[in-house]
Motif scaffolding. Structure first.
Motif, PDB file in Angstrom:
ATOM      1  N   UNK A  38       0.802  -1.224   0.000  1.00 11.98           N
ATOM      2  CA  UNK A  38       0.000   0.000   0.000  1.00 11.98           C
ATOM      3  C   UNK A  38       0.835   1.274   0.000  1.00 11.98           C
ATOM      4  N   UNK A  39       2.060   1.204   0.502  1.00 13.28           N
ATOM      5  CA  UNK A  39       2.911   2.398   0.541  1.00 13.28           C
ATOM      6  C   UNK A  39       3.255   2.887  -0.863  1.00 13.28           C
ATOM      7  N   UNK A  40       3.212   1.990  -1.854  1.00 11.14           N
ATOM      8  CA  UNK A  40       3.551   2.364  -3.221  1.00 11.14           C
ATOM      9  C   UNK A  40       2.344   2.888  -4.009  1.00 11.14           C
ATOM     10  N   UNK A  41       1.141   2.668  -3.495  1.00  7.58           N
ATOM     11  CA  UNK A  41      -0.050   2.988  -4.268  1.00  7.58           C
ATOM     12  C   UNK A  41      -0.241   4.470  -4.568  1.00  7.58           C
ATOM     13  N   UNK A  42      -0.011   5.375  -3.601  1.00  5.91           N
ATOM     14  CA  UNK A  42      -0.242   6.797  -3.931  1.00  5.91           C
ATOM     15  C   UNK A  42       0.571   7.272  -5.131  1.00  5.91           C
ATOM     16  N   UNK A  43       1.841   6.874  -5.203  1.00  3.22           N
ATOM     17  CA  UNK A  43       2.687   7.287  -6.332  1.00  3.22           C
ATOM     18  C   UNK A  43       2.186   6.671  -7.640  1.00  3.22           C
ATOM     19  N   UNK A  44       1.826   5.394  -7.611  1.00  7.40           N
ATOM     20  CA  UNK A  44       1.371   4.726  -8.826  1.00  7.40           C
ATOM     21  C   UNK A  44       0.004   5.254  -9.269  1.00  7.40           C
ATOM     22  N   UNK A  45      -0.852   5.533  -8.299  1.00 11.07           N
ATOM     23  CA  UNK A  45      -2.190   6.036  -8.612  1.00 11.07           C
ATOM     24  C   UNK A  45      -2.130   7.393  -9.296  1.00 11.07           C
ATOM     25  N   UNK A  46      -1.167   8.207  -8.905  1.00 11.35           N
ATOM     26  CA  UNK A  46      -1.081   9.582  -9.406  1.00 11.35           C
ATOM     27  C   UNK A  46      -0.087   9.731 -10.549  1.00 11.35           C
ATOM     28  N   UNK A  47       0.171   8.667 -11.279  1.00  8.82           N
ATOM     29  CA  UNK A  47       1.073   8.731 -12.428  1.00  8.82           C
ATOM     30  C   UNK A  47       0.597   9.851 -13.353  1.00  8.82           C
ATOM     31  N   UNK A  48       1.481  10.780 -13.666  1.00  4.80           N
ATOM     32  CA  UNK A  48       1.071  12.007 -14.345  1.00  4.80           C
ATOM     33  C   UNK A  48       0.507  11.768 -15.742  1.00  4.80           C
ATOM     34  N   UNK A  49       0.856  10.650 -16.381  1.00  4.40           N
ATOM     35  CA  UNK A  49       0.310  10.368 -17.707  1.00  4.40           C
ATOM     36  C   UNK A  49      -1.211  10.368 -17.695  1.00  4.40           C
ATOM     37  N   UNK A  50      -1.800   9.922 -16.584  1.00  4.84           N
ATOM     38  CA  UNK A  50      -3.258   9.822 -16.530  1.00  4.84           C
ATOM     39  C   UNK A  50      -3.922  11.183 -16.718  1.00  4.84           C
ATOM     40  N   UNK A  51      -3.301  12.260 -16.237  1.00  2.29           N
ATOM     41  CA  UNK A  51      -3.860  13.600 -16.443  1.00  2.29           C
ATOM     42  C   UNK A  51      -3.985  13.901 -17.934  1.00  2.29           C
ATOM     43  N   UNK A  52      -2.961  13.549 -18.678  1.00  4.92           N
ATOM     44  CA  UNK A  52      -2.956  13.813 -20.124  1.00  4.92           C
ATOM     45  C   UNK A  52      -3.990  12.947 -20.834  1.00  4.92           C
ATOM     46  N   UNK A  61     -12.851   6.241 -22.751  1.00  4.80           N
ATOM     47  CA  UNK A  61     -12.841   5.626 -21.422  1.00  4.80           C
ATOM     48  C   UNK A  61     -11.428   5.164 -21.121  1.00  4.80           C
ATOM     49  N   UNK A  62     -11.040   5.299 -19.847  1.00  2.37           N
ATOM     50  CA  UNK A  62      -9.670   4.974 -19.445  1.00  2.37           C
ATOM     51  C   UNK A  62      -9.697   3.970 -18.301  1.00  2.37           C
ATOM     52  N   UNK A  63      -8.971   2.878 -18.479  1.00  5.40           N
ATOM     53  CA  UNK A  63      -8.756   1.914 -17.403  1.00  5.40           C
ATOM     54  C   UNK A  63      -7.386   2.222 -16.788  1.00  5.40           C
ATOM     55  N   UNK A  64      -7.384   2.900 -15.667  1.00  2.88           N
ATOM     56  CA  UNK A  64      -6.119   3.314 -15.050  1.00  2.88           C
ATOM     57  C   UNK A  64      -5.967   2.809 -13.620  1.00  2.88           C
ATOM     58  N   UNK A  65      -6.857   1.911 -13.190  1.00  2.00           N
ATOM     59  CA  UNK A  65      -6.787   1.376 -11.831  1.00  2.00           C
ATOM     60  C   UNK A  65      -6.175  -0.013 -11.866  1.00  2.00           C
ATOM     61  N   UNK A  66      -4.898  -0.061 -12.167  1.00  2.00           N
ATOM     62  CA  UNK A  66      -4.223  -1.355 -12.306  1.00  2.00           C
ATOM     63  C   UNK A  66      -2.955  -1.427 -11.462  1.00  2.00           C
ATOM     64  N   UNK A  67      -2.891  -0.609 -10.427  1.00  2.00           N
ATOM     65  CA  UNK A  67      -1.655  -0.548  -9.657  1.00  2.00           C
ATOM     66  C   UNK A  67      -1.629  -1.516  -8.475  1.00  2.00           C
ATOM     67  N   UNK A 241      12.872  17.691 -11.107  1.00  2.00           N
ATOM     68  CA  UNK A 241      13.038  16.596 -10.149  1.00  2.00           C
ATOM     69  C   UNK A 241      11.754  15.775 -10.145  1.00  2.00           C
ATOM     70  N   UNK A 242      11.877  14.461 -10.236  1.00  2.00           N
ATOM     71  CA  UNK A 242      10.688  13.620 -10.118  1.00  2.00           C
ATOM     72  C   UNK A 242      10.222  13.658  -8.668  1.00  2.00           C
ATOM     73  N   UNK A 243       8.919  13.590  -8.418  1.00  2.00           N
ATOM     74  CA  UNK A 243       8.402  13.770  -7.054  1.00  2.00           C
ATOM     75  C   UNK A 243       9.051  12.863  -6.017  1.00  2.00           C
ATOM     76  N   UNK A 244       9.332  11.611  -6.379  1.00  2.00           N
ATOM     77  CA  UNK A 244       9.885  10.681  -5.392  1.00  2.00           C
ATOM     78  C   UNK A 244      11.330  10.999  -5.007  1.00  2.00           C
ATOM     79  N   UNK A 245      12.003  11.885  -5.765  1.00  2.00           N
ATOM     80  CA  UNK A 245      13.395  12.240  -5.460  1.00  2.00           C
ATOM     81  C   UNK A 245      13.520  13.628  -4.840  1.00  2.00           C
ATOM     82  N   UNK A 246      12.399  14.262  -4.540  1.00  2.00           N
ATOM     83  CA  UNK A 246      12.445  15.653  -4.074  1.00  2.00           C
ATOM     84  C   UNK A 246      13.218  15.823  -2.764  1.00  2.00           C
TER      85      UNK A 246
END
Length: 350
Positions: A38-52, A61-67, A241-246
């Motif tokens: 579960x600790x990895x889910x927030x980062x995977x859920x918010x993958x910036x590609x999904x915004x685009x 329709x977008x299937x983006x809940x596969x993390x 900087x990628x968010x995980x390296x901030x």
């Protein structure tokens, strides 16, 4: 699918939608980093590609809940209820695995997918999985001679799968940045004190693969070296900087950052990145999506690349300069500061 993929593939989806406006396109984005943690889910859920993807008028329709495995199973069940008559897999990694997934999604439909041109004799299970496709498209090999550009490869896939011809000029990437995010970028430049008309250099040293990254310490050394040259003395610098390296980047920034240097990370929305890029004078980046977005927003780019994937060179050769490692298999870290300095200083100041 990654941001770099969609930079070019979106042009194919546009062409497909133009040719068949009645067609509803439902896009499945598989997350290969899927995990039970579960600790990895927030980062995977918010993958910036999904915004685009969500902003694309081509995707219905977008299937983006596969993390996570549980959400992945839910997505499969949701897709099965659609009873799709046609499923096309454009996944070039582990083609056999996605043949099984495509057939699971559509047990009765016609499924098409990419496949390797040859499987070794002991890869029986993979060959059997590929047989789940009703039709196949040969997969390109990155190391083959005279490999075409990735935009041409994707256009060929769409021509084979859908009979849609995409002219070379239509393969050039473009991005429609909402005005909200352009206002954000202009405000951010003003807050940084970069609105005076002086050149601004955007530098990105991060990529998903460690072999394609450049040390952040070297980025700051590059900025210090550039500021020693009169023509760049008044320039501003934006360091991506990628968010995980901030956290690490901020600590290094506090001790090593030269003047007029600003850290940036697209933490809230994907469109923050292309909006900031579009206001810069020059982009210096390792081999990742940023170099393709640079072409999409029409800003000159210097790309630091390995030799392993020549099909991914920037498409705009006139406004792109490439620094390549010396040998096949070398990491981008083998590209030294003098090489990058020489390439920057040889370009006319924007």
């Amino acid at each position: 699918m990654a941001i770099g993929d969609f930079t070019y593939m979106q042009m194919c989806f546009r062409a497909l939608k133009r040719a068949h406006p009645h067609l509803a396109i439902h896009l499945w984005v598989d997350e290969r980093r899927r995990t039970d943690d579960p600790a990895q889910w927030p980062h995977l859920k918010n993958y910036s590609l999904y915004d685009w993807l969500r902003a694309s008028p081509c995707i219905d329709q977008l299937y983006d809940q596969n993390y996570s495995p549980a959400l992945h199973a839910q997505s499969i069940a949701e897709a099965q209820r659609e009873d799709y008559p046609l499923v096309v897999s454009l996944t070039h990694m582990a083609c056999h695995r996605y043949a099984r997934l495509a057939r699971e999604i559509s047990p009765r439909g016609f499924i098409v997918g990419l496949t390797k041109q040859k499987y070794r004799f002991f890869e029986l299970s993979k060959r059997l999985s590929i047989r789940k496709f009703d039709a196949t498209i040969p997969l390109y090999e990155s190391q083959q001679r005279d490999v075409p550009h990735v935009s041409d490869i994707y256009a060929q896939w769409f021509a084979s799968a859908f009979g849609v011809a995409i002219a070379p000029a239509e393969r050039y990437p473009a991005i429609d940045i909402p005005e909200r995010w352009m206002d954000y970028a202009r405000g951010q430049f003003a807050a940084w004190g970069l609105a005076s008309g002086a050149p601004v250099v955007f530098i990105n040293a991060y990529s998903k693969g460690e072999e394609r990254c450049w040390p952040l310490e070297r980025v700051f050394a590059l900025i210090r070296a550039l500021r020693d040259h009169p023509q760049w003395r008044d320039a501003g610098f934006v360091v991506n900087v990628v968010p995980e390296a901030l956290q690490h980047a901020r600590a290094l920034y506090a001790s090593e950052a030269p003047p007029a240097t600003h850290l940036f990370s697209a933490e809230d929305n994907f469109f923050q990145l292309p909006a900031i890029l579009s206001l810069c004078s020059l982009i210096v980046t390792v081999e990742t999506a940023v170099m393709h977005l640079a072409n999409a927003v029409r800003v000159p780019v210097i790309a630091l690349m390995r030799q392993n994937n020549p099909e991914w060179v920037p498409i705009d050769r006139q406004n792109s300069s490439i620094i390549t490692v010396g040998r096949f298999g070398d990491w981008v870290t083998q590209i030294g500061l003098p090489e990058v300095m020489e390439k920057i200083l040889s370009r006319p100041l924007c």
